[in-house]
Scaffold this motif. Structure first.
Motif, PDB file in Angstrom:
ATOM      1  N   ALA A   1       3.080  -3.912   8.871  1.00 58.59           N
ATOM      2  CA  ALA A   1       3.437  -3.154   7.664  1.00 58.59           C
ATOM      3  C   ALA A   1       2.551  -3.685   6.531  1.00 58.59           C
ATOM      4  O   ALA A   1       2.341  -4.894   6.413  1.00 58.59           O
ATOM      5  CB  ALA A   1       4.917  -3.330   7.345  1.00 58.59           C
ATOM      6  N   PRO A   2       1.999  -2.802   5.701  1.00 57.61           N
ATOM      7  CA  PRO A   2       0.993  -3.207   4.723  1.00 57.61           C
ATOM      8  C   PRO A   2       1.550  -3.906   3.484  1.00 57.61           C
ATOM      9  O   PRO A   2       1.635  -3.326   2.411  1.00 57.61           O
ATOM     10  CB  PRO A   2       0.297  -1.884   4.367  1.00 57.61           C
ATOM     11  N   PHE A   3       1.954  -5.168   3.721  1.00 55.57           N
ATOM     12  CA  PHE A   3       2.405  -6.038   2.633  1.00 55.57           C
ATOM     13  C   PHE A   3       1.533  -7.293   2.638  1.00 55.57           C
ATOM     14  O   PHE A   3       1.107  -7.748   3.701  1.00 55.57           O
ATOM     15  CB  PHE A   3       3.865  -6.490   2.859  1.00 55.57           C
ATOM     16  N   TRP A   4       1.290  -7.815   1.448  1.00 52.47           N
ATOM     17  CA  TRP A   4       0.534  -9.074   1.322  1.00 52.47           C
ATOM     18  C   TRP A   4       1.234  -9.936   0.295  1.00 52.47           C
ATOM     19  O   TRP A   4       1.601  -9.464  -0.790  1.00 52.47           O
ATOM     20  CB  TRP A   4      -0.910  -8.790   0.879  1.00 52.47           C
TER      21      TRP A   4
ATOM     22  N   GLN B   1      -4.441   6.187   5.737  1.00 54.19           N
ATOM     23  CA  GLN B   1      -3.142   5.490   5.809  1.00 54.19           C
ATOM     24  C   GLN B   1      -2.670   5.138   7.211  1.00 54.19           C
ATOM     25  O   GLN B   1      -1.475   4.897   7.431  1.00 54.19           O
ATOM     26  CB  GLN B   1      -2.034   6.274   5.088  1.00 54.19           C
ATOM     27  N   GLU B   2      -3.626   5.122   8.167  1.00 52.98           N
ATOM     28  CA  GLU B   2      -3.235   4.629   9.499  1.00 52.98           C
ATOM     29  C   GLU B   2      -4.168   3.501   9.895  1.00 52.98           C
ATOM     30  O   GLU B   2      -5.397   3.620   9.728  1.00 52.98           O
ATOM     31  CB  GLU B   2      -3.337   5.752  10.537  1.00 52.98           C
ATOM     32  N   LEU B   3      -3.603   2.447  10.466  1.00 55.19           N
ATOM     33  CA  LEU B   3      -4.441   1.335  10.922  1.00 55.19           C
ATOM     34  C   LEU B   3      -5.499   1.872  11.853  1.00 55.19           C
ATOM     35  O   LEU B   3      -5.226   2.707  12.716  1.00 55.19           O
ATOM     36  CB  LEU B   3      -3.604   0.291  11.657  1.00 55.19           C
TER      37      LEU B   3
ATOM     38  N   ALA C   1      -2.143 -14.779   7.324  1.00 56.98           N
ATOM     39  CA  ALA C   1      -1.389 -14.325   8.494  1.00 56.98           C
ATOM     40  C   ALA C   1      -1.413 -15.442   9.532  1.00 56.98           C
ATOM     41  O   ALA C   1      -2.395 -16.172   9.643  1.00 56.98           O
ATOM     42  CB  ALA C   1      -2.016 -13.062   9.056  1.00 56.98           C
TER      43      ALA C   1
ATOM     44  N   ALA D   1      -7.571   0.698   7.230  1.00 53.83           N
ATOM     45  CA  ALA D   1      -6.726   1.866   7.501  1.00 53.83           C
ATOM     46  C   ALA D   1      -7.507   3.108   7.095  1.00 53.83           C
ATOM     47  O   ALA D   1      -8.188   3.128   6.060  1.00 53.83           O
ATOM     48  CB  ALA D   1      -5.421   1.782   6.711  1.00 53.83           C
TER      49      ALA D   1
ATOM     50  N   ALA E   1       1.056   4.406  -0.321  1.00 54.53           N
ATOM     51  CA  ALA E   1       0.879   5.638   0.465  1.00 54.53           C
ATOM     52  C   ALA E   1       1.093   5.404   1.960  1.00 54.53           C
ATOM     53  O   ALA E   1       1.370   6.320   2.714  1.00 54.53           O
ATOM     54  CB  ALA E   1      -0.517   6.207   0.227  1.00 54.53           C
ATOM     55  N   MET E   2       0.944   4.147   2.381  1.00 53.63           N
ATOM     56  CA  MET E   2       1.035   3.846   3.812  1.00 53.63           C
ATOM     57  C   MET E   2       2.340   3.176   4.205  1.00 53.63           C
ATOM     58  O   MET E   2       2.802   3.324   5.341  1.00 53.63           O
ATOM     59  CB  MET E   2      -0.144   2.927   4.194  1.00 53.63           C
TER      60      MET E   2
ATOM     61  N   TYR F   1       0.883  -1.178   0.000  1.00 54.71           N
ATOM     62  CA  TYR F   1       0.000   0.000   0.000  1.00 54.71           C
ATOM     63  C   TYR F   1       0.921   1.229   0.000  1.00 54.71           C
ATOM     64  O   TYR F   1       1.283   1.742   1.061  1.00 54.71           O
ATOM     65  CB  TYR F   1      -0.851  -0.055   1.269  1.00 54.71           C
TER      66      TYR F   1
ATOM     67  N   PHE G   1      -8.275  -4.423   3.704  1.00 56.05           N
ATOM     68  CA  PHE G   1      -7.326  -5.481   3.302  1.00 56.05           C
ATOM     69  C   PHE G   1      -7.319  -6.590   4.346  1.00 56.05           C
ATOM     70  O   PHE G   1      -7.774  -6.394   5.469  1.00 56.05           O
ATOM     71  CB  PHE G   1      -5.919  -4.904   3.123  1.00 56.05           C
TER      72      PHE G   1
ATOM     73  N   LYS H   1       6.175  -8.032  10.132  1.00 54.64           N
ATOM     74  CA  LYS H   1       5.370  -9.217   9.796  1.00 54.64           C
ATOM     75  C   LYS H   1       3.877  -8.916   9.837  1.00 54.64           C
ATOM     76  O   LYS H   1       3.127  -9.382   8.987  1.00 54.64           O
ATOM     77  CB  LYS H   1       5.648 -10.334  10.821  1.00 54.64           C
ATOM     78  N   SER H   2       3.439  -8.175  10.848  1.00 58.33           N
ATOM     79  CA  SER H   2       1.994  -8.043  11.102  1.00 58.33           C
ATOM     80  C   SER H   2       1.437  -6.638  10.994  1.00 58.33           C
ATOM     81  O   SER H   2       0.226  -6.448  11.059  1.00 58.33           O
ATOM     82  CB  SER H   2       1.671  -8.568  12.505  1.00 58.33           C
TER      83      SER H   2
ATOM     84  N   PRO I   1      -5.353  -9.323   7.002  1.00 58.09           N
ATOM     85  CA  PRO I   1      -4.206  -9.142   7.903  1.00 58.09           C
ATOM     86  C   PRO I   1      -2.906  -9.159   7.099  1.00 58.09           C
ATOM     87  O   PRO I   1      -2.769  -9.930   6.151  1.00 58.09           O
ATOM     88  CB  PRO I   1      -4.309 -10.352   8.841  1.00 58.09           C
ATOM     89  N   MET I   2      -1.990  -8.308   7.482  1.00 56.88           N
ATOM     90  CA  MET I   2      -0.772  -8.120   6.693  1.00 56.88           C
ATOM     91  C   MET I   2       0.186  -9.294   6.849  1.00 56.88           C
ATOM     92  O   MET I   2       0.223  -9.941   7.889  1.00 56.88           O
ATOM     93  CB  MET I   2      -0.131  -6.806   7.130  1.00 56.88           C
TER      94      MET I   2
ATOM     95  N   ALA J   1      -8.975   2.275   3.513  1.00 52.75           N
ATOM     96  CA  ALA J   1      -8.421   1.095   2.840  1.00 52.75           C
ATOM     97  C   ALA J   1      -8.870  -0.174   3.550  1.00 52.75           C
ATOM     98  O   ALA J   1      -8.865  -0.235   4.787  1.00 52.75           O
ATOM     99  CB  ALA J   1      -6.896   1.170   2.843  1.00 52.75           C
TER     100      ALA J   1
END
Lengths: 82, 146, 146, 82
Positions: free
Chosen positions: C118-121, D58-60, C135, D55, C53-54, C51, D76, C115-116, D78-79, D74
């Motif tokens: 940061a907005p990566f998938w 852009q903040e959780l 996750a 989010a 922007a985030m 993501y 999504f 891991k939990s 779980p990361m 946003a």
């Protein structure tokens, strides 16, 4: 005959890095008593054995370890690796 | 599993590059590098003495424990002796495991054991003279957690 | 303190070489490198979505916490997105502190948060098809220790 | 007007990465209800919100977060970084 090696300030107090001794000591503790009785520099180096560590044939050991069959005893302060 | 005890400098980056090529199927690589610290700007140099006949075998024994306990795919320990200046790299540990927690724990375990169980002794030389570095109680205590 | 989110590969060894030059007066450098794992030999490639922007701000917030909590002299986070093959380096964390326990804790904290939080998938592509990586409860649980 | 962005399987189920909506929802939860009522693909994507994260700008955030002044929401799973 046994090789005795010294490291760090133990070596500096005793004045040699290594010596070969003829001893009748049965344990490390008896070897220390024999050395302390020998000369002032040994008495100084071994004054407080709680500040010392011993390795027998290159393995960390204890002061009550037997010397039968042992080729090398090392005396040194607690290690400061890392 | 590899152990190097040497007086020559080493380059941690180059070591990591080589080490990371040993990784096949593993997911996590951890490295620790120790740097000579100049506590208050007074350290001129440091002399590291070791017990050549014992150092290699002692570190190998520690490493063997780490490899089996944390299921490491590979591990590396480098430790220097001789004269080191502030900023020099003293030592390095690297571990590879499938899982990050194992790689971290094994690296910390290796460090804790190297601090207190590998036969090295440090002497610091400053303008005021030279003195042997005393072992710290907290380094000995650190072993209790393993 | 630095954050890099990139699709390009990176060389962990080169990163450590550069990073270790930031060390002045500090004693301990820890790195963690994550490698794409091929669990059972079936992974063809992985796609990492993020993501934009985030991602940067979220990682910076995590890093700021780590720096102040463990008194770090420097820190680095690199995280890739896009297409990665088994054996590729996904991400890297590096920390420098005066004391080894701090450098280790900060690196583990950063990893657990990345891991939990940061907005990566991750999506895995195998011969059998594609699926999003779920996750893990244990990754969420790992945050509780901090 | 609010931008709504989707990632990972949420994006795949909804079929677009981003859309700009005209909404009267006061909270994230109300926005979700609005979307679910709209079309089947949204109902499917938001069927189990315990499997989702949100989010706000852009903040959780949490599902009860207010939307007043918000520009981007946003959704999504779980990361899975690291």
């Amino acid at each position: 005959m046994i090789d005795v090696v010294y490291f760090a300030w133990v070596r500096e107090r005793i004045g040699v890095p290594k010596e070969t001794l003829d001893t009748t000591a049965q344990t490390v503790a008896q070897l220390i008593e024999e050395l302390k009785a020998r000369e002032e520099r040994y008495a100084l180096a071994f004054a407080d054995i709680s500040a010392l560590r011993v390795a027998v044939d290159q393995e960390l050991s204890t002061f009550d370890a037997p010397l039968a069959g042992v080729r090398e005893v090392a005396f040194f302060p607690p290690m400061t690796g890392g | 599993m590899s152990v190097r005890v040497q007086s020559d400098p080493f380059d941690p980056g180059q070591e990591l590059s080589q080490f990371s090529q040993l990784v096949t199927g593993a997911g996590a690589i951890v490295t620790f590098t120790g740097v000579v610290r100049d506590e208050d700007g007074s350290l001129d140099h440091m002399l590291i003495e070791h017990y050549p006949a014992m150092t290699g075998p002692a570190i190998e024994a520690i490493e063997t424990q780490a490899v089996s306990r944390w299921d490491l795919q590979a591990s590396l320990v480098i430790h220097r002796y001789g004269t080191l200046a502030p900023g020099d790299h003293i030592m390095m540990v690297a571990t590879v495991s499938r899982h990050r927690a194992n790689a971290f724990s094994a690296a910390e375990f290796l460090m804790d054991y190297l601090k207190s169980r590998a036969p090295f002794w440090k002497k610091e030389f400053t303008a005021d003279g030279a003195s042997w570095v005393a072992a710290k109680d907290k380094d000995e205590d650190a072993l209790k957690r393993w």
